[in-house]
Design a protein around this motif. Structure first.
Motif, mmCIF file in Angstrom:
data_model
loop_
_atom_site.group_PDB
_atom_site.id
_atom_site.type_symbol
_atom_site.label_atom_id
_atom_site.label_comp_id
_atom_site.label_asym_id
_atom_site.label_seq_id
_atom_site.Cartn_x
_atom_site.Cartn_y
_atom_site.Cartn_z
ATOM 1 N N PHE A 290 5.767 15.662 -12.782
ATOM 2 C CA PHE A 290 4.611 16.878 -13.349
ATOM 3 C C PHE A 290 3.754 17.695 -12.922
ATOM 4 C CE2 PHE A 290 6.017 13.204 -15.849
ATOM 5 C CZ PHE A 290 6.638 14.291 -17.506
ATOM 6 N N LEU A 291 3.874 18.635 -13.136
ATOM 7 C CA LEU A 291 2.739 19.359 -12.227
ATOM 8 C C LEU A 291 2.488 20.696 -12.857
ATOM 9 C CD1 LEU A 291 5.988 21.969 -10.726
ATOM 10 C CD2 LEU A 291 4.938 20.027 -9.837
ATOM 11 N N SER A 292 2.049 20.050 -14.351
ATOM 12 C CA SER A 292 0.955 21.246 -15.361
ATOM 13 C C SER A 292 1.226 20.179 -17.012
ATOM 14 C CB SER A 292 0.715 22.290 -15.995
ATOM 15 O OG SER A 292 2.181 22.858 -16.502
ATOM 16 N N GLY A 293 -0.320 20.839 -17.274
ATOM 17 C CA GLY A 293 -0.642 20.220 -19.130
ATOM 18 C C GLY A 293 -1.134 18.543 -19.001
ATOM 19 N N ILE A 294 -0.786 18.361 -17.862
ATOM 20 C CA ILE A 294 -1.795 16.668 -18.849
ATOM 21 C C ILE A 294 -3.250 16.358 -17.044
ATOM 22 C CG2 ILE A 294 -1.143 14.404 -18.225
ATOM 23 C CD1 ILE A 294 2.108 15.566 -18.078
ATOM 24 N N SER A 295 -3.794 16.322 -18.135
ATOM 25 C CA SER A 295 -4.592 15.877 -16.873
ATOM 26 C C SER A 295 -4.864 14.613 -16.065
ATOM 27 C CB SER A 295 -6.414 15.481 -17.535
ATOM 28 O OG SER A 295 -6.290 14.034 -18.096
ATOM 29 N N PRO A 296 -6.026 14.468 -14.819
ATOM 30 C CA PRO A 296 -5.578 13.538 -13.695
ATOM 31 C C PRO A 296 -5.407 12.302 -14.391
ATOM 32 C CG PRO A 296 -6.712 15.278 -13.075
ATOM 33 C CD PRO A 296 -6.785 15.341 -13.959
ATOM 34 N N ASP A 297 -6.345 12.171 -15.670
ATOM 35 C CA ASP A 297 -6.319 11.048 -16.204
ATOM 36 C C ASP A 297 -4.910 10.769 -17.502
ATOM 37 O OD1 ASP A 297 -7.310 12.108 -17.089
ATOM 38 O OD2 ASP A 297 -9.211 11.097 -17.828
ATOM 39 N N GLY A 298 -4.191 11.538 -17.239
ATOM 40 C CA GLY A 298 -2.631 11.424 -17.916
ATOM 41 C C GLY A 298 -2.739 11.804 -19.404
ATOM 42 N N ILE A 299 -3.738 13.027 -19.623
ATOM 43 C CA ILE A 299 -3.976 13.095 -21.493
ATOM 44 C C ILE A 299 -3.880 14.860 -20.734
ATOM 45 C CG2 ILE A 299 -6.056 14.223 -23.039
ATOM 46 C CD1 ILE A 299 -5.693 10.139 -21.704
ATOM 47 N N THR A 300 -2.625 14.820 -22.419
ATOM 48 C CA THR A 300 -1.866 16.248 -22.028
ATOM 49 C C THR A 300 -3.366 16.931 -22.835
ATOM 50 O OG1 THR A 300 -1.784 16.008 -24.565
ATOM 51 C CG2 THR A 300 -0.266 15.254 -23.813
#
Lengths: 353, 353, 353, 353
Positions: free
Chosen positions: D65-75
């Motif tokens: 996954f390259l984008s759209g998701i924060s480092p802690d897995g939140i969209t």
């Protein structure tokens, strides 16, 4: 929400400080041989640090193409997927910026739009996104050039330094050879002004102008999807833009109809497009190209980031001071010269594929 | 090609001298009570002859609504179909105009686009099309007003007569009460100038300005479908437009970043949108509304039709003279005041439905 | 939500008992001469009462074309607007039906979708909407026929009376002349069965089959917008459909690959499309036409309206009895024969314009 | 051409033997916590070799996954870009396959569509593309489950081995607890049949069935974009599909209206969705969900690749023999169980985001 175009579409993704930027170009014609060296050179121009006017950032910005192109560089007609890795990728070092709304940035509007914001940087609002456009636009430009359509752009104003009404000659005497070129003295003065502004920790606006030649007549639509409306929409999608004008532009309100009639010139050649004696229209009539050169200008605001402390508020609405940090590109319009070209190419190709 | 919008769409049809204009409004919210009297009044304003500045044309322009509305005037959530009959309907009297390309009109580009042209008049390129937009825009405006969002428009320049930088007060001191109102003397001077221009058989350009108040923050998108890009695209879809600017607009290139920083004002009220000390941004940051007033201006060229003979060519490319005929509306910007309002309403509603 | 197609779009409007149905056909090619007599005849076929199998309704159903067509019947390339007045227009006589949820109708789902329902009838869920599709489809059919593409449809099952696996011959021996024709005895038996069902106050399902000949190879797309996916989507948009199958269809799960391999036949003629020895594929491979005949079938449920009392609930959820009222068309599939043809034409033209 | 959905869109790219597959998911709601372990597990199920029914292929298939998701897995509400590297990437080893048209494959139609074909493999027509759908569908499924909507799929027929009319109980007695489960003996018989078919070098078709529970009423549209039309279109986009049916499906043509009336049950609870006594409708009325379980089945043809020599032609139209090579997945329906689930999730989420 992240797709440009209708026939040739570009769908992009990427946060400024996430792992990568990237996009999917769909609808690109099959069987076109790509010149990758030219493409990489075009992309490199957009890069910060590519000119003495802009600040260095550690980005190689070479796109990796993942599909849609055969091993020998021929387009397959299938979607062209590409990615550009972010050298500044941050995996979790949330900085202070996340708790402050930077003035004139999209931090606050972003929170209002999504309820969440990428704490690693400007997210989708960063000008980093334009790398995707320049990659796709460079492909589109190559294809347009193979059809004889050429797009040129130039920086025509920085602060008080201006190239003047650069298209005047083209409007009044369109048959006289014309090049979109800014006088070297003015270019030098622009560079000086950007440098001085940078040293002062301030930023400055700018104007980018664009000339399209070789456009066939009959391209566009009379109601929705007018050619100049598509250009306006694309230009106003570029970060920091505040205005768009084409042809006579904002001098139109003060003009008389009899002065700018763009009368047709008689012609024996049935196959050649008709010419007009003047070109105040800017190459488009009723939303459709008429075969004359198309030209327009775009106004850019100064870079909102300053190298001076700025009063602002934190995410709780309390007064705070934003201290300068990191790099500083004082005039977004400098890099935007390449972005305007790329977006113009995407708009034209969207009608012509 | 004849559809505006993504969520609230308007699809239109109609040649200027065919049987009728009309459209389909899809996505309009269900359960909204329409004020038909207000709607008819709004549509009537656009009509030629509705002001002493514009020439009379025999058009009643009352839309007939065919669907999407219950007998008691409540929207059903289903598509709203409507038609507006053309009083000038011609069933076959092809006139001389069909053999001539009028300068600065879309006659020539139309032929290049479609290979055929409605010999009865300007076809889809006629400003007659804008009646469809005004019908749909009036519906959208009513709905927006029910949400507290208000759109005002005004004619702010005609030839040399100008209301000046009308939004200056709003940019520098946004908390001071502001109305989009042109000084009565200047209004009178505009009217005089249009009359004189008409008597001289000439035409003149104009500028229309627009103010949106009550817009909530968070409306728009950060990359494609930016709020101001949608506004620019819609404005440039209006006949005879040459330019669009919002916020500080074309004065941005000469501005310094420190002068127009739009710093946030501290606030205790967590529920209220944040305010900024200045509003050079024009109410939009990074493509998304920030809750401050939104404002922009649109440049219009002079009406291309003149009441003077004009040199031109016929469809064979031979030199000919176009003699004046019929009515003459010397300043398209006068009527465009209502069209700008309608298109703005459609753009905003497209984001908000 | 009320638009079909991407390149040739049909946007429709109209409640079943409102003033009119209508639509806008956008993207129709310019310069095509319409045969209005043939068009009116095609539209008339769909009309209730047009066959002894269907009940009369007082509808003349002649479309009024309002734009996009020159006075001499040539398409202009601009949107074709049309309306069809509703003879059953009710301006306010809300009947009992408004307080009851009819079983197997969309009354309840409609309320859940919009929060409001047109009390005058079935609203947009009525099969009355299909008159719009048949008008547009008839135009598309004429244009397709001018390209050598022909669409035939037939009723191939009504209750227990079935024409069997009507495409079997076409699959196993595609070079043998084939016509989509139902044996006259079976046709008669179908008619008998519909009559009996009607007399009994009941309704019955049916199956409609479709054959497309003259389709060139290479039409469609390999991922999204596959040709058969577009056909399936269009067919399942027709009221009362429950299933779609093409080529070998629902017999595919029980087939072996070696039995249905559709091997290519050698060919000397480089310009002619390749042929396959069998055509279990139904003329489409990987979402793209291969030049062989395309065929499919659509399953329809029985008309939900019965001429018998039905237990149901009112809008308060209380038990009530729905008594039969009005006319009764016992087998929707009978009229759907014309709707399937129209929607197929719209799908094909969408790829080919 | 490579985008699915309108509100939640998935745009994909990737040739089967190019560097990578990938896609952009746009419109995914912000603030959703992704369970990556569950996601990777779901993606792994689709992989060849993941069950004894399918042949091993050296693919790890873990999406990056390259984008759209924060480092802690939140969209983040921004587009989610992802790639899946192809382990079978070939950079130039054009094989014999490039000169032959494989029967029942898209080789020939591809050339007719694009004029060029990726000589490295099946290009976009390969089932490899479905990995993109399963990645996106797994995300959509997680989000739907957080809303109480559950999608189950099962293989319900392989050749002569069938689970019968598996939804019968659900149609006649929808209040009785129901699980989409195939009898273990039948499952075993299916596996046996696939094994035997594989040993024989042949392939076999199959049927996949799908059950959706927890769907709220009111989702869908009455004319275009009907819920079941969107499901049909999505299912028929899956490789090798030949048919789609929902509710009573292809048994509808033989049914009487009085037998399948789905009468409403009285209810005191104003807040709960109404229930129907039977569910022949399959949970959708007039294109809109009614709150009852939704169910449908999809027919798949046998894998076109056989492990037997097949007569075919080369790209010059000359007769040749295609010899078996490489791996062999005899029953596409086996893996399609996961693809049907993924595409269903994308369709439902498209309406609900």
């Amino acid at each position: 929400m992240n797709t440009f175009g209708k026939n040739l579409t570009l769908t992009t993704f990427g946060e400024s400080h996430g792992p990568a930027m990237g996009g999917v170009i769909d609808g690109f014609p099959a069987g076109f041989k790509i010149d990758f060296d030219a493409l990489y050179a075009e992309v490199a121009k957009r890069r910060p640090g590519s000119s003495f006017l802009v600040t260095a950032r550690n980005e190689s910005d070479r796109p990796e193409f993942l599909s849609g192109i055969s091993p020998d560089g021929i387009t397959l007609g299938t979607p062209i997927g590409f990615i550009v890795r972010n050298a500044d990728h941050r995996s979790g070092d949330y900085d202070e910026m996340a708790k402050v709304y930077r003035p004139n940035h999209a931090d606050y509007t972003y929170i209002k739009r999504y309820g969440i914001r990428d704490a690693r940087g400007g997210g989708r609002s960063s000008a980093r996104e334009t790398v995707n456009w320049v990659v796709a636009g460079a492909l589109a430009s190559q294809w347009l050039e193979s059809k004889g359509i050429k797009i040129e752009t130039a920086l025509t104003q920085v602060g008080p330094v201006t190239a003047g009404d650069i298209f005047d000659g083209l409007m009044t005497n369109p048959e006289k050879p014309f090049k979109l070129e800014v006088n070297p003295d003015i270019k030098l003065a622009m560079e000086e002004f950007v440098k001085e502004t940078k040293i002062a920790g301030d930023s400055v606006g700018g104007r980018v102008s664009c000339l399209i030649t070789g456009m066939p007549p009959g391209i566009g639509n009379p109601v929705a999807d007018k050619l100049h409306a598509a250009l306006a929409g694309a230009m106003m999608s570029i970060n920091a833009t505040k205005g768009f004008e084409y042809g006579i532009g904002f001098r139109a309100p003060s003009a008389k109809g009899s002065q700018i009639a763009d009368t047709f010139l008689p012609s024996d050649d049935k196959d050649a497009p008709l010419r007009t004696a003047t070109n105040y229209s800017g190459g488009i009539q009723g939303g459709i190209s008429n075969g004359m050169p198309i030209f327009f200008s775009v106004a850019f605001k100064p870079t909102p980031t300053l190298m001076k402390p700025l009063n602002t508020v934190n995410t709780s609405g309390e007064a705070t001071v934003l201290n300068p940090a990191g790099r500083h590109d004082p005039c977004v319009a400098v890099r935007a010269v390449h972005v305007v070209k790329a977006m113009t190419a995407l708009v034209l190709a969207d009608y012509l594929v």
